[in-house]
Design an enzyme around this catalytic site. Structure first.
Site, PDB file in Angstrom:
ATOM      1  CB  SER A 163     -46.331  46.301  11.530  1.00 47.89           C
ATOM      2  OG  SER A 163     -46.259  45.579  10.317  1.00 47.89           O
ATOM      3  CE1 TYR A 181     -48.267  50.630   8.730  1.00 43.63           C
ATOM      4  CE2 TYR A 181     -47.033  48.634   8.246  1.00 43.63           C
ATOM      5  CZ  TYR A 181     -48.049  49.278   8.920  1.00 43.63           C
ATOM      6  OH  TYR A 181     -48.839  48.571   9.793  1.00 43.63           O
ATOM      7  CB  ILE A 206     -57.055  45.234  14.371  1.00 46.26           C
ATOM      8  CG1 ILE A 206     -56.591  44.255  13.288  1.00 46.26           C
ATOM      9  CG2 ILE A 206     -56.615  44.723  15.743  1.00 46.26           C
ATOM     10  CD1 ILE A 206     -55.090  44.130  13.163  1.00 46.26           C
ATOM     11  CE  LYS A 227     -47.472  50.385  12.281  1.00 49.26           C
ATOM     12  NZ  LYS A 227     -48.448  50.710  13.336  1.00 49.26           N
TER      13      LYS A 227
END
Length: 327
Positions: free
Chosen positions: A186, A199, A56, A203
């Site tokens: 996310s 993870y 991205i 976030k």
């Protein structure tokens, strides 16, 4: 009687149309109501992107260059950054694109030096947009199977490095009375994510920090946009297979994710969700009907970890009905 039937029919058609529109959305309702990028908010602005060497971040760099932004590209891989720079086209690119190698886990002294360099580029114009895109993610696994090394690496890059860079850059923005942090978080920062617990935790931490930061600094001209993408298709996803079979997962393209991110930033949205179904509907459930949302995630949690281990479709609706693998 005829009038009542007409009203009922019209209402049914409206509900059906609205449901169809929601099912086909690629982002939350507020984001999708913004139809285009506000180019005037980007042209000639200095935009610093971390994680710009691939995925991205690379696509963001290309789209922003085409909108006339002046870019600072950072990641740990200088060779890949130079490759991205050579492929840019736009009002300034690649003539006014700076490559600034950066390791977010390198410590405060190194990050301070990077901030000072970034602020000195373009005749000292300063950074208008800081896009925090760099992230560390390991393959999905059970929360209890994550080793300490992966735990530290995830938080050092996703949280500690990103927060330190922000803390060092923000004073320059405050002195100018303007600045915009765009945080690539996310869907895992909004919704429990079985198989991605560490993870997801990193976030969630980003979301909490940057929403708090915006509330503290909004009156000083500092904006924050937190973008929460669901599953996104990148070049690394091509050829993904399990047991010799292609795994089909509906994902938003990286180009569309980048476009929607820029739309969200230029319209000054505080938070934006980018995702196809079923992740988008789960995000809405967690936001507005959390009891149902938590029940749903508890129901699929164990199955999702098993499917991840088999490299199957971890976003399949079939997980809710007991299917172990969807291909």
């Amino acid at each position: 009687m005829v009038a009542l039937l007409f009203i009922c029919l019209s209402l049914s058609l409206f509900v059906a149309f609205s449901l169809f529109k929601f099912i086909t959305l690629e982002g939350d309702l507020t984001l999708m109501s913004k139809k285009r990028v506000k180019r005037e908010e980007i042209e000639d602005k200095v935009v610093w992107i971390t994680g710009a060497s691939r995925g991205i971040g690379e696509v963001l760099a290309k789209q922003l260059a085409s909108l006339g932004a002046r870019l600072i590209l950072s990641s740990r891989n200088e060779t890949e950054l130079e490759r991205v720079k050579s492929q840019l086209s736009g009002k300034h690119a690649p003539q006014e694109v700076k490559v600034l190698p950066l390791d977010l886990a390198s410590g405060e002294d190194s990050l301070r030096e990077a901030v000072e360099k970034a602020e000195s580029f373009f005749s000292g114009a300063g950074v208008d947009y800081m896009i925090h895109n760099a992230a560390f993610e390991r393959p999905k696994s059970s929360a209890l199977d994550v080793i300490e090394e992966s735990l530290k690496a995830t938080f050092n890059i996703n949280v500690l490095g990103t927060l330190s860079l922000t803390r060092l850059l923000a004073p320059f923005m405050i002195r100018r009375g303007r600045g915009h942090f765009v945080v690539m978080s996310s869907a895992a920062g909004k919704v429990p994510s079985p198989g991605q617990a560490v993870y997801s935790a990193s976030k969630f931490a980003l979301n909490g920090y940057f929403h708090s930061l915006r509330s503290e600094l909004n009156h000083k001209g500092i904006k924050v946009t937190v973008v929460c993408p669901g599953p996104i298709e990148t070049s690394q996803d091509h050829g993904k297979t399990t047991s010799g079979k292609k795994v089909f997962e509906k994902r938003v393209s990286s180009a569309r994710c980048a476009e929607l991110t820029i739309i969200a930033a230029t319209h000054g949205l505080k938070e934006a969700w980018v995702s196809d179904q079923p992740v988008l509907v789960v995000m809405y459930l967690m936001q507005y009907l959390p009891t149902i949302g938590y029940w749903l995630m508890d129901k699929i949690g164990g199955k999702r970890v098993e499917v991840a281990a088999q490299k199957g479709n971890t976003y399949s609706v079939g997980l809710l009905f007991g299917k172990k693998k969807a291909t």
